[in-house]
Design a protein around this motif. Structure first.
Motif, PDB file in Angstrom:
ATOM      1  N   LYS A  45     -51.869 -40.052  69.996  1.00  0.00           N
ATOM      2  CA  LYS A  45     -51.802 -41.327  68.992  1.00  0.00           C
ATOM      3  C   LYS A  45     -51.919 -40.853  67.751  1.00  0.00           C
ATOM      4  CE  LYS A  45     -50.288 -45.136  71.310  1.00  0.00           C
ATOM      5  NZ  LYS A  45     -51.115 -45.323  72.444  1.00  0.00           N
ATOM      6  N   LYS A 107     -52.220 -54.043  55.622  1.00  0.00           N
ATOM      7  CA  LYS A 107     -52.747 -53.911  56.897  1.00  0.00           C
ATOM      8  C   LYS A 107     -51.382 -53.835  57.749  1.00  0.00           C
ATOM      9  CE  LYS A 107     -55.507 -55.487  60.571  1.00  0.00           C
ATOM     10  NZ  LYS A 107     -55.386 -56.310  61.378  1.00  0.00           N
ATOM     11  N   ASP A 108     -51.497 -53.171  58.735  1.00  0.00           N
ATOM     12  CA  ASP A 108     -50.139 -53.106  59.445  1.00  0.00           C
ATOM     13  C   ASP A 108     -48.993 -52.741  59.023  1.00  0.00           C
ATOM     14  OD1 ASP A 108     -52.008 -53.700  61.898  1.00  0.00           O
ATOM     15  OD2 ASP A 108     -52.075 -55.631  61.616  1.00  0.00           O
ATOM     16  N   GLU A 109     -48.841 -52.522  58.022  1.00  0.00           N
ATOM     17  CA  GLU A 109     -47.259 -52.035  57.340  1.00  0.00           C
ATOM     18  C   GLU A 109     -47.273 -50.594  57.449  1.00  0.00           C
ATOM     19  OE1 GLU A 109     -45.113 -53.748  56.910  1.00  0.00           O
ATOM     20  OE2 GLU A 109     -45.672 -55.731  56.623  1.00  0.00           O
ATOM     21  N   SER A 110     -46.221 -49.937  57.447  1.00  0.00           N
ATOM     22  CA  SER A 110     -46.156 -48.398  57.311  1.00  0.00           C
ATOM     23  C   SER A 110     -45.839 -47.847  56.187  1.00  0.00           C
ATOM     24  CB  SER A 110     -45.649 -47.857  58.779  1.00  0.00           C
ATOM     25  OG  SER A 110     -44.341 -47.384  58.286  1.00  0.00           O
ATOM     26  N   LYS A 146     -49.974 -45.709  58.750  1.00  0.00           N
ATOM     27  CA  LYS A 146     -49.819 -47.339  59.081  1.00  0.00           C
ATOM     28  C   LYS A 146     -51.532 -47.468  59.247  1.00  0.00           C
ATOM     29  CE  LYS A 146     -48.120 -50.580  62.093  1.00  0.00           C
ATOM     30  NZ  LYS A 146     -47.179 -50.748  63.200  1.00  0.00           N
ATOM     31  N   THR A 148     -54.558 -49.934  60.265  1.00  0.00           N
ATOM     32  CA  THR A 148     -54.577 -50.830  61.064  1.00  0.00           C
ATOM     33  C   THR A 148     -55.858 -51.572  60.958  1.00  0.00           C
ATOM     34  OG1 THR A 148     -55.717 -49.301  62.631  1.00  0.00           O
ATOM     35  CG2 THR A 148     -53.267 -49.845  63.014  1.00  0.00           C
ATOM     36  N   GLU A 149     -56.625 -51.033  59.670  1.00  0.00           N
ATOM     37  CA  GLU A 149     -57.737 -51.830  59.411  1.00  0.00           C
ATOM     38  C   GLU A 149     -58.055 -51.949  58.261  1.00  0.00           C
ATOM     39  OE1 GLU A 149     -61.625 -50.475  61.433  1.00  0.00           O
ATOM     40  OE2 GLU A 149     -60.446 -49.981  63.230  1.00  0.00           O
ATOM     41  N   GLU A 176     -55.513 -57.483  53.754  1.00  0.00           N
ATOM     42  CA  GLU A 176     -54.763 -58.020  54.756  1.00  0.00           C
ATOM     43  C   GLU A 176     -53.951 -59.573  53.800  1.00  0.00           C
ATOM     44  OE1 GLU A 176     -56.885 -59.369  57.932  1.00  0.00           O
ATOM     45  OE2 GLU A 176     -55.079 -59.495  59.173  1.00  0.00           O
TER      46      GLU A 176
END
Ligand code: CUA
Length: 306
Positions: A45, A107-110, A146, A148-149, A176
């Motif tokens: 990953k 957050k959660d965007e690449s 990306k 994620t936190e 966020e």
């Protein structure tokens, strides 16, 4: 050379069963690890497939400067801050001794980080998640990123790159919601670019020139060495520098000079000519600045009074 010769014919002796078994196990282990190495690259990953392009330091420096000019939303301790769009290309430059710009990411965007160095090799280490990359001059290293936190991440340089190495710390802030900006004192950093384009052929006032000079100071990275407060480490602080008498070394002799426009111009164009006493060990590198940019910097320096 050995004192004792091995028993004659030892090479043709059959090896024992135990030994043969261990050899087979070792071989199988090697093959397994080899296959796992390839699989890890595909299924792991956190291993990015390294996409790297050839570039050169001048080209990338220009790219970085244009990128910051276009996207800057504010400043954090003299370092420009940008808020890139998701899925966009983000230009990050490492140089002695800073990472620029500071990034505010969602957050959660690449994002596609393009990272390179202006001078020597640096280490791009994202903490506290401990992801490490080597950044070389002349290569555009593309890192798909990306987060994620949410939180504040530091970019620590983990390759020794000179006397200011330990001060080379960059920042990535992951948010966020818009309100999260407050946590970092970034509440004024809305999305619109803060820099207005310069109109040509218009006489600028001293104040305007000083403001633009501050921008040049930021964009060109002067602040990595020259502070504008009372602190100094690598190079003289600019606070109260203009008009001051400085002791400098020229051709091995110590002389006294007045810091005026001519002296500053000379210091930028031929930094090795006169070196300020006390800073001989950290000579100033050559910066490709235009005459116009030097004028702006001088205007800015004049405002930094003691
Ligand atoms: Cu850059 Cu150490």
């Amino acid at each position: 050379m050995s004192l004792l010769s091995p028993a004659p014919g030892w090479y043709h002796k059959k090896i024992s069963r135990d030994e043969r078994m261990w050899l087979v196990i070792a071989l199988l282990l090697c093959i397994m690890l080899f296959i796992w190495m390839v699989m890890w690259h595909v299924y792991g990953k956190q291993n990015p497939s390294n996409i790297t392009y050839r570039t050169n330091t001048i080209e990338f420096a220009n790219l970085s400067e244009a990128y910051i000019k276009k996207n800057m939303v504010g400043l954090d301790k003299g370092i420009p801050v940008v808020r890139p769009e998701p899925n966009s290309d983000v230009i990050v430059m490492g140089q002695m001794w800073r990472w620029s710009p500071v990034l505010i990411l969602q957050k959660d965007e690449s994002y596609n980080l393009h990272i390179s160095s202006k001078d020597v090799m640096h280490g791009f280490s994202i903490q506290p998640v401990n992801m490490n990359f080597q950044i070389y001059p002349g290569y555009d290293y593309v890192l798909k990123f990306k987060p994620t936190e949410t939180g504040e991440y530091k970019i620590i340089c983990n390759e020794f790159c000179g006397i200011g190495h330990h001060t080379m710390i960059g920042k990535i802030v992951v948010i966020e919601k818009e309100e999260d900006l407050k946590l970092y004192g970034y509440e004024n950093f809305k999305k619109a670019p803060a820099v207005t384009p310069v109109k040509k052929d218009e006489k600028l006032s001293e104040t305007e020139m000083a403001l633009m000079g501050e921008q040049v100071y930021t964009l060109k990275g002067c602040g990595a060495c020259h502070k504008t407060d009372d602190t100094y480490q690598i190079a003289p602080s600019w606070k109260g520098l203009f008009g001051k008498e400085e002791k400098v070394m020229e051709n091995g002799k110590e002389i006294s000079v007045k810091v005026d426009e001519a002296y500053i111009r000379e210091s930028v164009k031929t930094p090795q000519q006169k070196i300020t006493v006390g800073f001989e060990k950290t000579p100033m590198p050559l910066f490709p600045l235009t005459d116009e940019e030097i004028d702006l910097l001088i205007a800015y320096m004049k405002t930094l009074k003691k």
